[in-house]
Each structure stands twice: as structure tokens, then as C-alpha cells.
Design an enzyme around this catalytic site. Structure first.
Site, PDB file in Angstrom:
ATOM      1  N   TYR A 130       0.829  -1.212   0.000  1.00  0.00           N
ATOM      2  CA  TYR A 130       0.000   0.000   0.000  1.00  0.00           C
ATOM      3  C   TYR A 130       0.866   1.266   0.000  1.00  0.00           C
ATOM      4  O   TYR A 130       0.672   2.167  -0.812  1.00  0.00           O
ATOM      5  CB  TYR A 130      -0.910  -0.045   1.231  1.00  0.00           C
ATOM      6  CG  TYR A 130      -1.811   1.148   1.421  1.00  0.00           C
ATOM      7  CD1 TYR A 130      -3.000   1.264   0.713  1.00  0.00           C
ATOM      8  CD2 TYR A 130      -1.495   2.148   2.337  1.00  0.00           C
ATOM      9  CE1 TYR A 130      -3.845   2.344   0.908  1.00  0.00           C
ATOM     10  CE2 TYR A 130      -2.333   3.231   2.539  1.00  0.00           C
ATOM     11  CZ  TYR A 130      -3.501   3.326   1.822  1.00  0.00           C
ATOM     12  OH  TYR A 130      -4.330   4.395   2.016  1.00  0.00           O
ATOM     13  N   LYS A 165       1.215   4.239  -2.858  1.00  0.00           N
ATOM     14  CA  LYS A 165       0.894   5.647  -2.592  1.00  0.00           C
ATOM     15  C   LYS A 165       2.109   6.548  -2.832  1.00  0.00           C
ATOM     16  O   LYS A 165       1.973   7.686  -3.272  1.00  0.00           O
ATOM     17  CB  LYS A 165       0.374   5.801  -1.162  1.00  0.00           C
ATOM     18  CG  LYS A 165      -0.966   5.102  -0.915  1.00  0.00           C
ATOM     19  CD  LYS A 165      -2.068   5.693  -1.761  1.00  0.00           C
ATOM     20  CE  LYS A 165      -3.439   5.143  -1.384  1.00  0.00           C
ATOM     21  NZ  LYS A 165      -4.530   5.742  -2.165  1.00  0.00           N
TER      22      LYS A 165
HETATM   23  N1  LIG Z   1      -9.344   6.257   5.585  1.00  0.00           N
HETATM   24  C1  LIG Z   1      -8.084   6.570   5.814  1.00  0.00           C
HETATM   25  O1  LIG Z   1      -7.625   6.632   6.960  1.00  0.00           O
HETATM   26  C2  LIG Z   1      -7.174   6.839   4.672  1.00  0.00           C
HETATM   27  C3  LIG Z   1      -5.880   7.224   4.991  1.00  0.00           C
HETATM   28  C4  LIG Z   1      -4.997   7.488   3.972  1.00  0.00           C
HETATM   29  C5  LIG Z   1      -5.404   7.350   2.664  1.00  0.00           C
HETATM   30  N2  LIG Z   1      -6.656   6.968   2.359  1.00  0.00           N
HETATM   31  C6  LIG Z   1      -6.986   6.849   0.946  1.00  0.00           C
HETATM   32  O2  LIG Z   1      -8.153   7.562   0.654  1.00  0.00           O
HETATM   33  C7  LIG Z   1      -8.851   6.953  -0.427  1.00  0.00           C
HETATM   34  C8  LIG Z   1     -10.284   6.736  -0.027  1.00  0.00           C
HETATM   35  O3  LIG Z   1     -10.299   5.868   1.103  1.00  0.00           O
HETATM   36  P1  LIG Z   1     -11.558   5.773   2.066  1.00  0.00           P
HETATM   37  O4  LIG Z   1     -11.025   5.710   3.423  1.00  0.00           O
HETATM   38  O5  LIG Z   1     -12.568   6.788   1.672  1.00  0.00           O
HETATM   39  O6  LIG Z   1     -12.040   4.282   1.679  1.00  0.00           O
HETATM   40  P2  LIG Z   1     -13.464   3.617   1.493  1.00  0.00           P
HETATM   41  O7  LIG Z   1     -14.494   4.276   2.338  1.00  0.00           O
HETATM   42  O8  LIG Z   1     -13.192   2.149   1.682  1.00  0.00           O
HETATM   43  O9  LIG Z   1     -13.804   3.894  -0.039  1.00  0.00           O
HETATM   44  C9  LIG Z   1     -13.102   3.259  -1.065  1.00  0.00           C
HETATM   45  C10 LIG Z   1     -13.828   3.494  -2.365  1.00  0.00           C
HETATM   46  O10 LIG Z   1     -13.097   2.867  -3.423  1.00  0.00           O
HETATM   47  C11 LIG Z   1     -13.969   2.021  -4.169  1.00  0.00           C
HETATM   48  N3  LIG Z   1     -13.204   0.910  -4.712  1.00  0.00           N
HETATM   49  C12 LIG Z   1     -12.415   0.032  -4.043  1.00  0.00           C
HETATM   50  N4  LIG Z   1     -11.937  -0.893  -4.892  1.00  0.00           N
HETATM   51  C13 LIG Z   1     -12.414  -0.584  -6.126  1.00  0.00           C
HETATM   52  C14 LIG Z   1     -12.287  -1.175  -7.410  1.00  0.00           C
HETATM   53  N5  LIG Z   1     -11.581  -2.311  -7.620  1.00  0.00           N
HETATM   54  N6  LIG Z   1     -12.917  -0.592  -8.456  1.00  0.00           N
HETATM   55  C15 LIG Z   1     -13.654   0.520  -8.281  1.00  0.00           C
HETATM   56  N7  LIG Z   1     -13.815   1.120  -7.088  1.00  0.00           N
HETATM   57  C16 LIG Z   1     -13.201   0.573  -6.022  1.00  0.00           C
HETATM   58  C17 LIG Z   1     -15.022   1.598  -3.144  1.00  0.00           C
HETATM   59  O11 LIG Z   1     -16.242   1.176  -3.713  1.00  0.00           O
HETATM   60  P3  LIG Z   1     -16.557  -0.382  -4.071  1.00  0.00           P
HETATM   61  O12 LIG Z   1     -15.976  -1.203  -2.963  1.00  0.00           O
HETATM   62  O13 LIG Z   1     -18.038  -0.443  -4.164  1.00  0.00           O
HETATM   63  O14 LIG Z   1     -15.906  -0.639  -5.376  1.00  0.00           O
HETATM   64  C18 LIG Z   1     -15.224   2.898  -2.395  1.00  0.00           C
HETATM   65  O15 LIG Z   1     -16.068   3.775  -3.122  1.00  0.00           O
HETATM   66  C19 LIG Z   1      -8.098   5.655  -0.730  1.00  0.00           C
HETATM   67  O16 LIG Z   1      -7.285   5.846  -1.848  1.00  0.00           O
HETATM   68  C20 LIG Z   1      -7.280   5.425   0.515  1.00  0.00           C
HETATM   69  O17 LIG Z   1      -6.101   4.711   0.234  1.00  0.00           O
HETATM   70  C21 LIG Z   1      -7.560   6.709   3.349  1.00  0.00           C
END
Ligand SMILES: NC(=O)c1ccc[n+]([C@@H]2O[C@H](COP(=O)([O-])OP(=O)(O)OC[C@H]3O[C@@H](n4cnc5c(N)ncnc54)[C@H](OP(=O)(O)O)[C@@H]3O)[C@@H](O)[C@H]2O)c1
Length: 260
Positions: A165, A169
Site C-alpha cells: 500500500y 501511494k
Molecule cells: N481512511 C483513511 O484513513 C485513509 C488514509 C490514507 C489514505 N486513504 C486513501 O483515501 C482513499 C479513499 O479511502 P476511504 O477511506 O474513503 O475508503 P473507502 O471508504 O473504503 O472507499 C473506497 C472506495 O473505493 C472504491 N473501490 C475500491 N476498490 C475498487 C475497485 N476495484 N474498483 C472501483 N472502485 C473501487 C469503493 O467502492 P466499491 O468497494 O463499491 O468498489 C469505495 O467507493 C483511498 O485511496 C485510501 O487509500 C484513506
């Protein structure tokens, strides 16, 4: 319109713009899609699950926004290509591309197999690359574009099993710089927002451990973990005319997590 509204609108309004937001059905992507739509953009959200996609779009249209959804799997190149074409067919070629779809599989590095490596790179890195290749040149030709990636603290430091991961990133931030180099001369800025620990579905398992959640909050300067809504203002800024001279940057939205 009074003078301050006119001024704010001149800086930040997304009226007439079109946006594609991957991962727009959940967490940070959903909050960003909502922010762009409420700031005036016509927004297409892309993810796999139709239920959450439909729910997101229903919420936005109920608020008077223009929004639509495309279900696609960004884990395969064919899936990315198909989703890109479908998304562009709804409101036209996008002016704004947000790559928020991401996965975080956390096996310890010694146990991390090629399957996890491939799946991580496909969604977190290849999909943003392919979508950039598809939409970036058109944005440059039209003289305006905004590409926004969502990366992670783990692009900069290793913790909680960064594994594949963190690598994906780190590379995504490099991709933003390459895209900025290529297209900024033509009005297309490319930046990343760098979250801290944000309470979303992505880390639901980790959230079941209150001590770890509290420890992460204590690592911020603000004293709490992030919420998806914390990304709304930064996303509108990066999508708008106001950020025309900001490109190739990684901008933390992390409550100060990264500065101490
Ligand atoms: N939450 C944190 O603490 C955090 C920290 C650092 C970075 N981030 C980054 O922020 C971004 C958003 O994360 P989040 O926390 O909002 O996660 P989340 O709530 O799990 O949302 C992830 C989204 O990505 C979609 N997705 C996942 N796999 C996919 C695929 N194969 N094809 C199409 N869509 C896909 C999911 O929908 P479906 O499953 O329905 O496809 C969902 O809409 C990510 O890139 C994550 O790495 C998050």
C-alpha cells in the site's frame, strides 16, 4: 449576489465543470464528490457497488446537484477503460478527475504475496495512471484541467504494515509530479491530498480497537482523527480556479499528523 459572494464564486465556483470521482461512493471520495457537486460541478461517481453508488447520487440529486454513477471495476485495465468511457459519456469529458478509489490489504510484508501486490498496484496506482492517460491530454487541449489523487501518510513513512500500500501511494505522488510536469503548461494542475487516519470503511477493522484509534488521534496536533468531510474544502480549492498556481504538490489534510 453581494460582493463577497461574487468574489468567493470567482475563486471557487465549479459551475459548468464536469468531474469524475473514483471511489465516490464511500468515505473520502464520497465527501469529495459531494463537495464538488455542491460547488457546482456535474459529478460522475465511479466504484463497483451499485447500492452505495445509487445512494450517493440520490443524496446529491435530492440536494439539487447534478450527479450520476458508473459501476466499474478499477482493478483491471479493461475495467478502467470501460468505466472511463462510460463516465465521459454522461456529462462529457471531465474537467476534474479525482482518484480516491483505493484498497489497503495489510499482510505483514514477509507474508505479502504477488496477488496482494498486483491487486494493490492495479487499483491504487494503475487506475489513476490509465485515467490520467485517458483524460489528461484532453484537459490540456482544452486548456483547463484538475487531477487530484488521494495518497496516504504511508507514501512518506512506514507504519501499520505499509506493505504494498505504502509503495503504491509513494508512486502515486510521483505520478502526480510526472503529470504536473507534462500538463501544467496547458492549464492542468495535478496534486495529491494526503490524509492522516480518517474514520471510513477502509479501516473499519482497525477502528474496532479503541486504544489504537485513540493513539492515532493523539498523534495529530488537532487531537482527533480525520472525518471524510475534512476533505471538502481542500478538494474544492484544488478543483477550482483558485489553485491555478498550485501543481505537483502533496497537501496533507491530516490534523498535523505529519509534522511532529
Ligand atoms: N481512511 C483513511 O484513513 C485513509 C488514509 C490514507 C489514505 N486513504 C486513501 O483515501 C482513499 C479513499 O479511502 P476511504 O477511506 O474513503 O475508503 P473507502 O471508504 O473504503 O472507499 C473506497 C472506495 O473505493 C472504491 N473501490 C475500491 N476498490 C475498487 C475497485 N476495484 N474498483 C472501483 N472502485 C473501487 C469503493 O467502492 P466499491 O468497494 O463499491 O468498489 C469505495 O467507493 C483511498 O485511496 C485510501 O487509500 C484513506
Amino acid at each position: 449576489m453581494n460582493a463577497s459572494h461574487a468574489y468567493l464564486s470567482h475563486l471557487f465556483s465549479l459551475d459548468g465543470r464536469t468531474a469524475v470521482v473514483t471511489g465516490g461512493s464511500s468515505g473520502i471520495g464520497r465527501a469529495v464528490a459531494g463537495a464538488l457537486a455542491r460547488a457546482g460541478a456535474s459529478v460522475v461517481v465511479v466504484a463497483r457497488g451499485p447500492e452505495q453508488l445509487g445512494d450517493t447520487v440520490d443524496e446529491l440529486t435530492a440536494d439539487g446537484c447534478r450527479a450520476a454513477w458508473v459501476s466499474g471495476d478499477l482493478g483491471t485495465r479493461e475495467g478502467v477503460r470501460a468505466a472511463a468511457e462510460e463516465a465521459a459519456a454522461v456529462f462529457g469529458e471531465p474537467d476534474i478527475l479525482v482518484n480516491s478509489a483505493g484498497i489497503n490489504l495489510r499482510p505483514p510484508l514477509g507474508e505479502l504475496g504477488e496477488d496482494v501486490w498486483d491487486a494493490t498496484m492495479a487499483v491504487n496506482l494503475e487506475a489513476p495512471f490509465l485515467l490520467g492517460q485517458r483524460f489528461g491530454p484532453g484537459m490540456a487541449e482544452r486548456g483547463f484541467g484538475r487531477i487530484i489523487h488521494i495518497t496516504s501518510q504511508q507514501a512518506h513513512r512506514a507504519f501499520v504494515d505499509s506493505g504494498a500500500y505504502g509503495v503504491s501511494k509513494g508512486a502515486l505522488e510521483s505520478l502526480a509530479r510526472s503529470q504536473a510536469e507534462a500538463w501544467s503548461p496547458y492549464g492542468v494542475t495535478c496534486n495529491t491530498l494526503v490524509p492522516g487516519f480518517v474514520l471510513t470503511a477502509l479501516n473499519r477493522r482497525l477502528q474496532s480497537d479503541p486504544e489504537r484509534v485513540a493513539a492515532l488521534a493523539a498523534r495529530t496536533l488537532i487531537g482527533r482523527n480525520g472525518l471524510a468531510e475534512d476533505f471538502a474544502g481542500a478538494a474544492v480549492f484544488l478543483a477550482s480556479g483558485a489553485s491555478a498556481y498550485v501543481t505537483g504538490q502533496s497537501i496533507p489534510v491530516d490534523g498535523g499528523f505529519s509534522v511532529h
